[in-house]
Design an enzyme around this catalytic site. Structure first.
Site, short mmCIF file in Angstrom:
data_model
loop_
_atom_site.label_atom_id
_atom_site.label_comp_id
_atom_site.label_asym_id
_atom_site.label_seq_id
_atom_site.Cartn_x
_atom_site.Cartn_y
_atom_site.Cartn_z
N SER A 40 52.18 3.81 -19.34
CA SER A 40 51.49 4.49 -18.23
C SER A 40 50.04 4.01 -18.13
CB SER A 40 51.51 6.01 -18.44
OG SER A 40 52.82 6.48 -18.49
N HIS A 43 50.01 0.97 -16.02
CA HIS A 43 50.07 1.23 -14.58
C HIS A 43 48.70 1.64 -14.04
CE1 HIS A 43 54.32 0.61 -14.24
NE2 HIS A 43 54.58 1.47 -15.20
ZN LIG Z 1 52.30 7.75 -22.37
#
Ligand SMILES: [Zn+2]
Ligand SMILES: [Zn+2]
Length: 180
Positions: A40, A43
């Site tokens: 994440s 991203h």
């Molecule tokens: Zn994470």
């Protein structure tokens, strides 16, 4: 304090001196002992997350020691704690029915509030944090807050895996041009 700050997407994080976090009334400030690097974060780093903008500090799987506690905090200075990536309020209907991962007031450090790629992090709703065992290294413990819980839920709940069963894990790879 020093922190690793996004200044431009796809570029090296900028190690900078920034303001120390202010201790929340309903939480603590942790001195970060370790912080994982999550997909994440990638991203966010490439500009794909709407809450990550230049100036953001990533880092949502971490552990550390309490250095300040607000008047409504559950924990006290000196406590060594592990954090989950979702800081749930504990009071909304979702939290009340045990699905705090869907909390209406959830805070995820690194995505809208400063994360733990820093010396210190402010944590509201510190009831989400649990004690870090003496036997566990901070580097190992940091992963518990995101990648371990995600895999655990996938295997034990979604896949309902039982002892003795085999599981095949399929992954995908994203080819990214890092030469820019
Ligand atoms: Zn994470
Ligand atoms: Zn909630």
């Amino acid at each position: 304090m020093r922190a690793a700050v996004i200044r431009d997407f796809y570029r090296d994080l900028s190690i900078e001196t920034v303001n120390n976090p202010i201790c929340p009334e309903n939480g603590v400030v942790l001195e970060v002992a370790a912080c994982g690097v999550c997909r994440s974060d990638f991203h966010g780093w490439v500009g794909e997350h709407p809450k990550v903008t230049p100036g953001s500090i990533l880092g949502h799987e971490y552990c550390g020691t309490v250095v300040a506690a607000g008047p409504q905090a559950k924990h006290k200075p000196g406590d060594r704690l592990i954090a989950p990536f979702i800081l749930a309020c504990g009071a909304c209907p979702h939290c009340a029915t045990g699905v705090s991962n869907a909390c209406e007031n959830a805070i995820v450090p690194g995505f809208g509030t400063p994360g733990a790629y820093a010396e210190y992090i402010a944590i509201p709703f510190d009831h989400n944090l649990v004690h870090l065992p003496e036997t566990m290294t901070p580097a190992l413990a940091a992963g518990l807050g995101c990648r371990v819980t995600t895999a655990w839920h996938a295997l034990t709940d979604r896949a309902n895996l039982r002892a003795g069963e085999w599981v095949a894990v399929h992954g995908t790879a994203v080819i990214t041009d890092f030469t820019c």
